[in-house]
Scaffold this motif. Structure first.
Motif, PDB file in Angstrom:
ATOM      1  N   GLY A  26      -6.878 -33.284 -20.099  1.00 59.96           N
ATOM      2  CA  GLY A  26      -8.081 -32.599 -20.577  1.00 59.96           C
ATOM      3  C   GLY A  26      -9.092 -32.376 -19.466  1.00 59.96           C
ATOM      4  N   VAL A  27      -9.262 -33.389 -18.614  1.00 56.44           N
ATOM      5  CA  VAL A  27     -10.197 -33.262 -17.492  1.00 56.44           C
ATOM      6  C   VAL A  27      -9.725 -32.189 -16.517  1.00 56.44           C
ATOM      7  CG1 VAL A  27     -11.124 -34.441 -15.466  1.00 56.44           C
ATOM      8  CG2 VAL A  27     -11.067 -35.614 -17.670  1.00 56.44           C
ATOM      9  N   LEU A  28      -8.421 -32.186 -16.233  1.00 60.92           N
ATOM     10  CA  LEU A  28      -7.868 -31.188 -15.311  1.00 60.92           C
ATOM     11  C   LEU A  28      -8.051 -29.770 -15.860  1.00 60.92           C
ATOM     12  CD1 LEU A  28      -4.581 -32.966 -14.156  1.00 60.92           C
ATOM     13  CD2 LEU A  28      -6.669 -32.606 -12.832  1.00 60.92           C
ATOM     14  N   LEU A  29      -7.817 -29.611 -17.161  1.00 56.39           N
ATOM     15  CA  LEU A  29      -8.016 -28.295 -17.775  1.00 56.39           C
ATOM     16  C   LEU A  29      -9.481 -27.882 -17.724  1.00 56.39           C
ATOM     17  CD1 LEU A  29      -5.662 -28.465 -20.902  1.00 56.39           C
ATOM     18  CD2 LEU A  29      -5.378 -27.035 -18.876  1.00 56.39           C
ATOM     19  N   ALA A  30     -10.363 -28.859 -17.962  1.00 57.45           N
ATOM     20  CA  ALA A  30     -11.801 -28.555 -17.917  1.00 57.45           C
ATOM     21  C   ALA A  30     -12.227 -28.117 -16.527  1.00 57.45           C
ATOM     22  CB  ALA A  30     -12.604 -29.777 -18.358  1.00 57.45           C
ATOM     23  N   LEU A  31     -11.578 -28.684 -15.515  1.00 61.17           N
ATOM     24  CA  LEU A  31     -11.886 -28.278 -14.145  1.00 61.17           C
ATOM     25  C   LEU A  31     -11.249 -26.948 -13.782  1.00 61.17           C
ATOM     26  CD1 LEU A  31     -11.419 -31.722 -12.340  1.00 61.17           C
ATOM     27  CD2 LEU A  31     -13.575 -30.560 -12.813  1.00 61.17           C
ATOM     28  N   LEU A  32     -10.087 -26.673 -14.370  1.00 63.23           N
ATOM     29  CA  LEU A  32      -9.325 -25.479 -14.001  1.00 63.23           C
ATOM     30  C   LEU A  32      -9.839 -24.210 -14.674  1.00 63.23           C
ATOM     31  CD1 LEU A  32      -6.876 -24.322 -12.500  1.00 63.23           C
ATOM     32  CD2 LEU A  32      -5.479 -24.886 -14.513  1.00 63.23           C
ATOM     33  N   LEU A  33     -10.209 -24.320 -15.950  1.00 55.07           N
ATOM     34  CA  LEU A  33     -10.591 -23.122 -16.701  1.00 55.07           C
ATOM     35  C   LEU A  33     -11.761 -22.363 -16.090  1.00 55.07           C
ATOM     36  CD1 LEU A  33     -10.074 -24.213 -20.419  1.00 55.07           C
ATOM     37  CD2 LEU A  33      -8.750 -22.538 -19.113  1.00 55.07           C
ATOM     38  N   PRO A  34     -12.861 -23.030 -15.699  1.00 49.70           N
ATOM     39  CA  PRO A  34     -13.943 -22.274 -15.060  1.00 49.70           C
ATOM     40  C   PRO A  34     -13.494 -21.558 -13.786  1.00 49.70           C
ATOM     41  CG  PRO A  34     -14.716 -24.440 -15.716  1.00 49.70           C
ATOM     42  CD  PRO A  34     -13.229 -24.445 -15.884  1.00 49.70           C
ATOM     43  N   ALA A  35     -12.596 -22.204 -13.024  1.00 50.63           N
ATOM     44  CA  ALA A  35     -12.098 -21.568 -11.805  1.00 50.63           C
ATOM     45  C   ALA A  35     -11.280 -20.327 -12.136  1.00 50.63           C
ATOM     46  CB  ALA A  35     -11.253 -22.563 -11.011  1.00 50.63           C
ATOM     47  N   VAL A  36     -10.472 -20.419 -13.197  1.00 48.08           N
ATOM     48  CA  VAL A  36      -9.680 -19.259 -13.625  1.00 48.08           C
ATOM     49  C   VAL A  36     -10.592 -18.135 -14.096  1.00 48.08           C
ATOM     50  CG1 VAL A  36      -8.029 -18.439 -15.349  1.00 48.08           C
ATOM     51  CG2 VAL A  36      -7.640 -20.619 -14.194  1.00 48.08           C
ATOM     52  N   GLN A  37     -11.603 -18.497 -14.892  1.00 50.42           N
ATOM     53  CA  GLN A  37     -12.542 -17.488 -15.391  1.00 50.42           C
ATOM     54  C   GLN A  37     -13.315 -16.847 -14.253  1.00 50.42           C
ATOM     55  OE1 GLN A  37     -14.767 -19.846 -18.159  1.00 50.42           O
ATOM     56  NE2 GLN A  37     -13.349 -19.506 -19.853  1.00 50.42           N
ATOM     57  N   ALA A  38     -13.711 -17.665 -13.257  1.00 48.42           N
ATOM     58  CA  ALA A  38     -14.425 -17.120 -12.099  1.00 48.42           C
ATOM     59  C   ALA A  38     -13.543 -16.177 -11.314  1.00 48.42           C
ATOM     60  CB  ALA A  38     -14.918 -18.261 -11.212  1.00 48.42           C
ATOM     61  N   ALA A  39     -12.266 -16.521 -11.177  1.00 46.15           N
ATOM     62  CA  ALA A  39     -11.329 -15.652 -10.459  1.00 46.15           C
ATOM     63  C   ALA A  39     -11.137 -14.331 -11.199  1.00 46.15           C
ATOM     64  CB  ALA A  39      -9.996 -16.364 -10.281  1.00 46.15           C
ATOM     65  N   ARG A  40     -11.062 -14.416 -12.522  1.00 45.35           N
ATOM     66  CA  ARG A  40     -10.907 -13.196 -13.319  1.00 45.35           C
ATOM     67  C   ARG A  40     -12.135 -12.297 -13.196  1.00 45.35           C
ATOM     68  NH1 ARG A  40      -8.246 -15.681 -18.897  1.00 45.35           N
ATOM     69  NH2 ARG A  40      -6.099 -15.865 -18.114  1.00 45.35           N
ATOM     70  N   GLU A  41     -13.321 -12.913 -13.250  1.00 45.18           N
ATOM     71  CA  GLU A  41     -14.545 -12.119 -13.128  1.00 45.18           C
ATOM     72  C   GLU A  41     -14.655 -11.504 -11.733  1.00 45.18           C
ATOM     73  OE1 GLU A  41     -18.074 -10.175 -12.995  1.00 45.18           O
ATOM     74  OE2 GLU A  41     -16.758 -10.632 -14.693  1.00 45.18           O
ATOM     75  N   ALA A  42     -14.248 -12.257 -10.717  1.00 44.73           N
ATOM     76  CA  ALA A  42     -14.268 -11.704  -9.358  1.00 44.73           C
ATOM     77  C   ALA A  42     -13.364 -10.487  -9.263  1.00 44.73           C
ATOM     78  CB  ALA A  42     -13.837 -12.767  -8.352  1.00 44.73           C
ATOM     79  N   SER A  43     -12.212 -10.563  -9.925  1.00 45.14           N
ATOM     80  CA  SER A  43     -11.289  -9.427  -9.936  1.00 45.14           C
ATOM     81  C   SER A  43     -11.889  -8.241 -10.687  1.00 45.14           C
ATOM     82  CB  SER A  43      -9.969  -9.845 -10.581  1.00 45.14           C
ATOM     83  OG  SER A  43      -9.088  -8.760 -10.691  1.00 45.14           O
ATOM     84  N   ARG A  44     -12.527  -8.522 -11.827  1.00 48.33           N
ATOM     85  CA  ARG A  44     -13.152  -7.439 -12.600  1.00 48.33           C
ATOM     86  C   ARG A  44     -14.305  -6.807 -11.826  1.00 48.33           C
ATOM     87  NH1 ARG A  44     -12.191 -11.127 -17.146  1.00 48.33           N
ATOM     88  NH2 ARG A  44     -14.269 -12.020 -16.835  1.00 48.33           N
TER      89      ARG A  44
END
Length: 321
Positions: A26-44
């Protein structure tokens, strides 16, 4: 008789161990999801900038061919004639965006809401849409079309998230002279406020030579995402214009405020610089460069960038992103 080997005890996770593993995941997912969302927004955000670069290329190709920039808003006849209608810069540059088929099929002598033009003006143009757009006006569908107009012409018109800049707000004052800028001090201009405005079909031409401030210091297009229909200021329930449509002559405005300073619906109805990027908006300069301007950018600087001939002194790092 041979002795049988002793059985090994079965191993298994205890409940405590299982809960620890789940907690770690759960902690790893909590750390990973914002990074994934930030990467997606950077791409957009990068895709949005690419869209604006293509629009900038189209505007400059138009200028090269016509020796002037397209009118921000052009009338079919004298504005005083009730039968006159307008179209926008975003209609005139189609053939310079590798969309010659759409441009050639469109009848510019008829309103963009005319049945003959609707097959063209209802076509969604991907480079006119920001992929980060999430908040949309109530008369805009998820697939970027205008709907639910209550009988008003224009059902299905395709939308645009990029707005032509006709200058700073007329009441804003020059930082040195303290004189009000007045109307149409930008590049993609209309006729409102000009001498004989009731007779002008299109505004005076804006050329590269008339951009005294320099093409790299003059904004021509900004984001204003999520628009559909505009409401009357004195009656918010009544539709006033279809400024969210890419063919609409109302897809151009004077800039009053800063970056992302107003939230929807005010940002849409008053056509302010606005996007769903978390910290700012993309803008297009007349030289074709695209910059991401922070929401912290001073309003005064935004206004200065909207003029073609204000001769304001800009900070060296004014638009460094």
């Amino acid at each position: 008789m041979a002795c049988l080997p002793a059985r090994r005890p079965k191993t298994a996770f205890t409940l405590v161990e299982l809960l620890v593993v789940i907690a770690i995941i759960g902690v790893l997912l909590a750390l990973l999801l914002p990074a994934v969302q930030a990467a997606r927004e950077a791409s957009r955000r990068q895709q949005c900038q690419n869209n604006l670069r293509q629009i900038g290329l189209g505007l400059n190709n138009y200028e090269s061919a016509q020796q002037k920039y397209p009118a921000g808003k052009k009338w079919s006849g004298p504005p005083s004639d009730p039968s006159s209608f307008t179209m926008a810069w975003s209609s005139f540059i189609l053939d310079h965006l590798e969309l010659a088929a759409l441009h050639n099929a469109m009848d510019f002598k008829l309103p963009f809401t005319h049945p003959k033009n609707l097959p063209i003006t209802t076509q969604v143009i991907p480079i006119y849409l920001c992929p980060s757009t999430s908040r949309i006006e109530e008369h805009r569908t998820e697939d970027a079309r205008i709907y639910n107009l209550g009988g008003m012409e224009g059902e299905g018109l395709a939308c645009i998230d990029y707005l032509g800049v006709s200058g700073p707000d007329k009441d804003d004052k020059h930082p040195v002279t303290k004189i009000e800028y007045g109307r149409q001090r930008g590049v993609l201009i209309g006729t409102k406020g000009l001498p004989l405005e009731d007779e002008l079909i299109e505004p005076p031409p804006v050329t590269v030579a008339s951009i005294v401030d320099g093409t790299s210091n003059t904004m021509c297009v900004s984001e204003c995402t999520g628009r559909g229909a505009g409401m009357k200021e004195d009656n918010p329930g009544v539709i006033d214009s279809l400024h969210g449509a890419w063919a609409s002559g109302n897809n151009v405005t004077h800039i009053k405020d800063g970056i992302n300073r107003d939230d929807p619906p005010e940002a849409w109805y008053k056509e302010r610089i606005f996007s769903d990027h978390p910290t700012g908006s993309n803008v297009l300069m007349c030289d074709g460069s695209v910059h991401f301007m922070s929401a912290e950018t001073p309003k005064s600087l935004v206004r200065w960038l909207c003029t073609r001939d204000g001769e304001e002194t800009l900070p060296e790092d004014a638009i460094d992103e």
